[in-house]
Design a protein around this motif. Sequence first.
Motif, PDB file in Angstrom:
ATOM      1  N   ALA A   1       1.667   8.552  -6.993  1.00 45.40           N
ATOM      2  CA  ALA A   1       3.043   8.651  -6.521  1.00 45.40           C
ATOM      3  C   ALA A   1       4.041   8.400  -7.640  1.00 45.40           C
ATOM      4  O   ALA A   1       5.059   9.098  -7.764  1.00 45.40           O
TER       5      ALA A   1
ATOM      6  N   GLN B   1      -6.668  11.603  -7.792  1.00 45.03           N
ATOM      7  CA  GLN B   1      -6.455  12.616  -6.765  1.00 45.03           C
ATOM      8  C   GLN B   1      -6.454  13.978  -7.417  1.00 45.03           C
ATOM      9  O   GLN B   1      -5.990  14.135  -8.550  1.00 45.03           O
TER      10      GLN B   1
ATOM     11  N   ASP C   1       9.493   9.496   8.511  1.00 47.25           N
ATOM     12  CA  ASP C   1       8.089   9.854   8.316  1.00 47.25           C
ATOM     13  C   ASP C   1       7.298   8.666   7.742  1.00 47.25           C
ATOM     14  O   ASP C   1       7.888   7.730   7.183  1.00 47.25           O
TER      15      ASP C   1
ATOM     16  N   GLU D   1       1.048  19.428  -2.548  1.00 44.01           N
ATOM     17  CA  GLU D   1       0.322  18.376  -1.830  1.00 44.01           C
ATOM     18  C   GLU D   1       0.341  17.082  -2.634  1.00 44.01           C
ATOM     19  O   GLU D   1       0.530  15.987  -2.089  1.00 44.01           O
TER      20      GLU D   1
ATOM     21  N   ALA E   1      -2.079  10.270  -2.936  1.00 46.06           N
ATOM     22  CA  ALA E   1      -3.126   9.458  -2.313  1.00 46.06           C
ATOM     23  C   ALA E   1      -3.038   7.987  -2.718  1.00 46.06           C
ATOM     24  O   ALA E   1      -3.536   7.119  -2.001  1.00 46.06           O
TER      25      ALA E   1
ATOM     26  N   MET F   1       1.715   5.284   5.515  1.00 46.29           N
ATOM     27  CA  MET F   1       0.815   6.393   5.203  1.00 46.29           C
ATOM     28  C   MET F   1      -0.556   5.891   4.778  1.00 46.29           C
ATOM     29  O   MET F   1      -1.568   6.498   5.076  1.00 46.29           O
ATOM     30  N   ASN F   2      -0.582   4.785   4.048  1.00 45.95           N
ATOM     31  CA  ASN F   2      -1.837   4.267   3.508  1.00 45.95           C
ATOM     32  C   ASN F   2      -1.989   2.799   3.854  1.00 45.95           C
ATOM     33  O   ASN F   2      -1.026   2.060   3.898  1.00 45.95           O
TER      34      ASN F   2
ATOM     35  N   ASP G   1       4.027  15.695  -2.404  1.00 43.57           N
ATOM     36  CA  ASP G   1       4.471  15.269  -1.072  1.00 43.57           C
ATOM     37  C   ASP G   1       3.559  14.227  -0.435  1.00 43.57           C
ATOM     38  O   ASP G   1       4.017  13.403   0.368  1.00 43.57           O
ATOM     39  N   HIS G   2       2.265  14.267  -0.778  1.00 42.98           N
ATOM     40  CA  HIS G   2       1.314  13.358  -0.143  1.00 42.98           C
ATOM     41  C   HIS G   2       0.402  12.705  -1.189  1.00 42.98           C
ATOM     42  O   HIS G   2      -0.811  12.945  -1.200  1.00 42.98           O
TER      43      HIS G   2
ATOM     44  N   LEU H   1       4.498   5.555   1.836  1.00 39.82           N
ATOM     45  CA  LEU H   1       3.443   4.959   1.033  1.00 39.82           C
ATOM     46  C   LEU H   1       3.871   3.552   0.635  1.00 39.82           C
ATOM     47  O   LEU H   1       5.034   3.313   0.313  1.00 39.82           O
TER      48      LEU H   1
END
Length: 374
Positions: A259, A242, A366, A248, A254, A287-288, A251-252, A369
């Motif tokens: 992570a 990623q 929220d 980004e 991929a 999320m994924n 927090d997010h 992952l």
Amino acid sequence: MTANVTGNTARNAAAATADGPRQMAGARGTSVVLRDLNRAFGATRALDGLSIEMAPGELVALLGPSGCGKTTALRIVAGFETADTGSVLVDGKDISSVPAAKRDMGMVFQSYSLFPNMNALDNVAFGLRMRKIATAERRKHASELLDMVGLSPQAKQYPHQLSGGQQQRVALARALAIEPRVLLLDEPLSALDAKVRLQLREQIRTLQQRLGTTTLFVTHDQEEALSMADRVGVMNKGRLEQIAAPDELYDHPATAFVAEFVGIMNRIPGELHGGTVTALEQTVPVMNQGADVSAGPVDVLVRPEGLAMQVIENGNGIVTTRTFLGSVTRVGVLLSGDVTVQIDKASSEAASLAPGTSVSVGLPPDPVLVAPRT
């Protein structure tokens, strides 16, 4: 490069020091593109289709564990290594076959690589001397660059008389003296102590922004990458997992690798079904849902600050440790199933969370992952 151009650039550098951020006349932004780079060393695939586009004046950090290919990528950009396939473009021109000495790039190594028989001023001026810049001009420019990195008083000192941080600042000034189109930094801070690393990374970032030099920075230190870069590319086994802005990326992420490599990540057993996962007696969206994750047992990945916690009798966790980190306290909690998680709480709220306290731990509402169960 002519003496006149160097003189003008030196005057602009001095003005930038006095008046705040200002781009040097000779340091125009340069775009850099790494296009589908592949490199193998025997059976080891160091780079596997690496592609990155860097905007003019951008600082991109390549982050990853040892052996992930980040240094190989840097050396290919510098011209010290040749890709098996793929290309490197600077301002749209393919430089893959251009010798390293003609790529107009400055490089700072982990090991400083200063000339021991030259003082700081002469080390900085060396590249200008090789370019036949007049003595007065190159010494003036080198002096101004030493001033920019805060080492004017050490101009006459030799490398063995300088601290590690001072040597690295001389190496940085030397790389910038030739007004490179691209600056390459290969783990330049890893040999320094923590306080010096912090000071120097702030100085490098300030100079890079002031001069507008497109910069590729290689590091295994996530804090360095996140604090210095416009974007961070996380590499794993020769591939780019990623690339994104630091916030980004944090927090997010991929992928599960990103992570867990960037920051601290808790793994909590869960059960995946459709687009949701159940863990800690809660069901939340996922999320994924990549090909590597299938329905059934999975691990839910949540940051320490993402977990909710409150003191309650007969909760689903017991406090085991409490580590004061300033404004935040990191609390270790043992969940059922012998799973330990780390939870960050404001220190003012964590004072009563002594080891042995019963707490309830919950997932954030929220999307989360998930990763294959380990």
